[in-house]
Design a protein around this motif. Structure first.
Motif, PDB file in Angstrom:
ATOM      1  N   ALA A 140      -9.473 -17.182  35.596  1.00  0.00           N
ATOM      2  CA  ALA A 140      -9.346 -15.424  36.191  1.00  0.00           C
ATOM      3  C   ALA A 140      -7.690 -14.799  35.731  1.00  0.00           C
ATOM      4  N   LEU A 141      -7.424 -16.096  35.597  1.00  0.00           N
ATOM      5  CA  LEU A 141      -6.082 -15.439  35.812  1.00  0.00           C
ATOM      6  C   LEU A 141      -5.701 -15.681  34.308  1.00  0.00           C
ATOM      7  N   THR A 142      -5.597 -15.962  33.219  1.00  0.00           N
ATOM      8  CA  THR A 142      -6.076 -15.870  32.415  1.00  0.00           C
ATOM      9  C   THR A 142      -5.474 -14.056  32.105  1.00  0.00           C
ATOM     10  N   LEU A 143      -7.711 -13.787  32.457  1.00  0.00           N
ATOM     11  CA  LEU A 143      -7.855 -12.679  31.842  1.00  0.00           C
ATOM     12  C   LEU A 143      -7.075 -11.729  32.562  1.00  0.00           C
ATOM     13  N   PHE A 144      -6.784 -12.081  33.836  1.00  0.00           N
ATOM     14  CA  PHE A 144      -6.295 -10.592  34.646  1.00  0.00           C
ATOM     15  C   PHE A 144      -4.704 -10.420  33.770  1.00  0.00           C
ATOM     16  N   SER A 145      -4.228 -11.544  33.658  1.00  0.00           N
ATOM     17  CA  SER A 145      -3.293 -11.183  32.778  1.00  0.00           C
ATOM     18  C   SER A 145      -2.556 -10.193  31.862  1.00  0.00           C
ATOM     19  N   LYS A 146      -4.230 -10.401  31.174  1.00  0.00           N
ATOM     20  CA  LYS A 146      -4.365  -9.686  30.091  1.00  0.00           C
ATOM     21  C   LYS A 146      -4.772  -8.464  29.962  1.00  0.00           C
ATOM     22  N   LEU A 147      -5.021  -8.555  31.195  1.00  0.00           N
ATOM     23  CA  LEU A 147      -5.381  -6.644  31.430  1.00  0.00           C
ATOM     24  C   LEU A 147      -4.377  -6.492  32.637  1.00  0.00           C
ATOM     25  N   LYS A 160      -4.771 -11.166  40.010  1.00  0.00           N
ATOM     26  CA  LYS A 160      -3.828 -12.120  39.034  1.00  0.00           C
ATOM     27  C   LYS A 160      -2.638 -13.060  40.514  1.00  0.00           C
ATOM     28  N   SER A 161      -2.570 -12.094  40.995  1.00  0.00           N
ATOM     29  CA  SER A 161      -1.202 -12.684  42.065  1.00  0.00           C
ATOM     30  C   SER A 161      -2.336 -14.001  42.717  1.00  0.00           C
ATOM     31  N   LEU A 162      -3.339 -13.333  43.444  1.00  0.00           N
ATOM     32  CA  LEU A 162      -4.740 -13.647  44.298  1.00  0.00           C
ATOM     33  C   LEU A 162      -5.253 -15.161  43.828  1.00  0.00           C
ATOM     34  N   SER A 163      -5.003 -15.338  42.083  1.00  0.00           N
ATOM     35  CA  SER A 163      -5.742 -16.093  41.184  1.00  0.00           C
ATOM     36  C   SER A 163      -4.550 -17.466  41.189  1.00  0.00           C
ATOM     37  N   LEU A 164      -3.458 -16.747  41.665  1.00  0.00           N
ATOM     38  CA  LEU A 164      -2.430 -18.030  41.995  1.00  0.00           C
ATOM     39  C   LEU A 164      -2.702 -18.418  42.572  1.00  0.00           C
ATOM     40  N   MET A 165      -2.605 -17.838  44.183  1.00  0.00           N
ATOM     41  CA  MET A 165      -2.945 -18.183  45.150  1.00  0.00           C
ATOM     42  C   MET A 165      -4.008 -19.260  44.922  1.00  0.00           C
ATOM     43  N   GLU A 166      -4.836 -19.090  44.766  1.00  0.00           N
ATOM     44  CA  GLU A 166      -5.864 -20.008  44.682  1.00  0.00           C
ATOM     45  C   GLU A 166      -5.279 -21.303  43.963  1.00  0.00           C
ATOM     46  N   SER A 176       4.608 -12.755  40.612  1.00  0.00           N
ATOM     47  CA  SER A 176       4.138 -11.645  39.914  1.00  0.00           C
ATOM     48  C   SER A 176       3.420 -10.554  41.480  1.00  0.00           C
ATOM     49  N   PHE A 177       3.509 -10.924  43.151  1.00  0.00           N
ATOM     50  CA  PHE A 177       3.830 -10.064  44.059  1.00  0.00           C
ATOM     51  C   PHE A 177       4.742  -8.895  44.476  1.00  0.00           C
ATOM     52  N   GLU A 178       5.706  -9.794  43.867  1.00  0.00           N
ATOM     53  CA  GLU A 178       6.712  -8.870  43.890  1.00  0.00           C
ATOM     54  C   GLU A 178       7.299  -7.827  42.671  1.00  0.00           C
ATOM     55  N   GLN A 179       5.592  -7.544  41.580  1.00  0.00           N
ATOM     56  CA  GLN A 179       6.452  -6.705  40.473  1.00  0.00           C
ATOM     57  C   GLN A 179       5.239  -5.680  40.793  1.00  0.00           C
ATOM     58  N   PHE A 180       4.981  -5.794  42.413  1.00  0.00           N
ATOM     59  CA  PHE A 180       4.282  -4.202  42.817  1.00  0.00           C
ATOM     60  C   PHE A 180       4.962  -2.982  43.741  1.00  0.00           C
ATOM     61  N   ASP A 181       4.557  -2.403  43.742  1.00  0.00           N
ATOM     62  CA  ASP A 181       5.788  -0.814  43.783  1.00  0.00           C
ATOM     63  C   ASP A 181       5.189  -0.404  45.410  1.00  0.00           C
ATOM     64  N   LEU A 182       5.271  -1.135  46.551  1.00  0.00           N
ATOM     65  CA  LEU A 182       5.155  -0.938  47.740  1.00  0.00           C
ATOM     66  C   LEU A 182       4.874  -0.007  48.582  1.00  0.00           C
ATOM     67  N   LYS A 183       5.922   0.942  47.295  1.00  0.00           N
ATOM     68  CA  LYS A 183       6.277   2.805  48.533  1.00  0.00           C
ATOM     69  C   LYS A 183       5.403   3.761  47.623  1.00  0.00           C
ATOM     70  N   LYS A 184       4.139   2.634  46.863  1.00  0.00           N
ATOM     71  CA  LYS A 184       3.152   3.780  46.973  1.00  0.00           C
ATOM     72  C   LYS A 184       2.065   3.966  47.176  1.00  0.00           C
ATOM     73  N   ASN A 185       1.991   2.749  48.295  1.00  0.00           N
ATOM     74  CA  ASN A 185       1.328   2.728  49.298  1.00  0.00           C
ATOM     75  C   ASN A 185      -0.815   3.204  49.160  1.00  0.00           C
ATOM     76  N   ASN A 186      -0.752   2.436  48.060  1.00  0.00           N
ATOM     77  CA  ASN A 186      -2.144   3.392  47.811  1.00  0.00           C
ATOM     78  C   ASN A 186      -3.103   2.154  48.623  1.00  0.00           C
ATOM     79  N   GLY A 187      -4.470   2.033  48.041  1.00  0.00           N
ATOM     80  CA  GLY A 187      -5.327   1.165  48.547  1.00  0.00           C
ATOM     81  C   GLY A 187      -5.121  -0.683  48.903  1.00  0.00           C
ATOM     82  N   PHE A 188      -4.441  -0.990  48.345  1.00  0.00           N
ATOM     83  CA  PHE A 188      -4.283  -2.126  47.816  1.00  0.00           C
ATOM     84  C   PHE A 188      -2.915  -2.893  48.124  1.00  0.00           C
ATOM     85  N   THR A 189      -1.978  -1.484  49.186  1.00  0.00           N
ATOM     86  CA  THR A 189      -1.408  -1.771  48.998  1.00  0.00           C
ATOM     87  C   THR A 189      -0.946  -3.218  50.781  1.00  0.00           C
TER      88      THR A 189
END
Length: 235
Positions: A140-147, A160-166, A176-189
């Motif tokens: 899953a990590l390989t595929l999400f990274s490619k995506l 991808k980040s969750l797969s690394l945690m697992e 990986s988590f640090e690549q997120f822009d947390l100011k966007k405040n979307n559903g994943f935030t």
């Protein structure tokens, strides 16, 4: 079959082939149905987390009934730790940090794509979620990274980040988590903040974790209550 029954059977893993086909079609064409599925996934996740909290409180009630510890033992242990050049309180904090992580960490469900794969499927997104749901996190990590490399979509970076945690690759998960822009405040935030905070807890960076957890605790979001609970435990 009505939509509610179909969703119930999906989460019970009891769909037959025809029902699975109907479910997949609705996920692709019916926004309301898809939102119901996502909502139900969040509800089930919250129930699981709340059950763990209830168990914790029950165990704590048992703990209060135990006789007091013999602090002479703790004094000897502390002295021995000093002799080894290891700070006793550092050891205690390490243990508590790991315990907090294990208590609150819960695998995040697939709420993006149906868990189905056709025999001739070449859809990387479907394959990625299929392997994630099966617990094959390395693939899953390989595929999400490619995506993410090709699409730059938040969902692929998140999983991808969750797969690394697992995979217990916490330093890489944090990067990986640090690549997120947390100011966007979307559903994943809120979930990004929650799992990033847990990663920081695991890496013994409690102060940074508390900043994110306090943000969650101070705003209305699905992880608000859990954030308040873990803040109490960390303090």
């Amino acid at each position: 079959m009505d939509h509610e029954e179909l969703i119930e059977k999906y989460f019970a893993n009891s769909l037959n082939n025809d029902e699975q086909s109907m479910f997949d079609q609705l996920m692709q064409t019916n926004d309301t149905f898809r939102e119901q599925v996502v909502y139900e996934a969040e509800v089930q996740k919250a129930i699981t987390l709340n059950e763990r909290q209830a168990l914790k409180k029950k165990l704590q009630s048992f703990e209060t009934k135990k006789p007091k510890r013999n602090y002479t033992v703790w004094y000897v242990a502390a002295s021995f730790a000093v002799m080894l050049g290891i700070g006793f309180w550092t050891f205690s904090n390490d243990f508590d940090t790991n315990a907090v992580y294990e208590e609150y960490y819960q695998s995040y469900p697939n709420v993006v794509a149906p868990t189905v794969r056709g025999e001739n499927s070449t859809d990387i997104k479907s394959e990625a979620f299929y392997t994630y749901d099966r617990g094959d996190y390395a693939k899953a990590l390989t595929l999400f990274s490619k995506l993410y490399d090709t699409e730059k979509e938040d969902y692929s970076l998140f999983y991808k980040s969750l797969s690394l945690m697992e995979l217990k690759r916490y330093d890489e998960a944090l990067t990986s988590f640090e690549q997120f822009d947390l100011k966007k405040n979307n559903g994943f935030t809120p979930y990004v903040k929650w799992y990033k905070a847990l990663t920081l807890v695991k890496l013994e960076q409690e102060e940074k974790a508390l900043v994110l957890l306090q943000e969650l605790a101070n705003s209305t979001n699905p992880m608000q209550k859990m954030a308040k609970d873990i803040i109490t435990d960390l303090n």
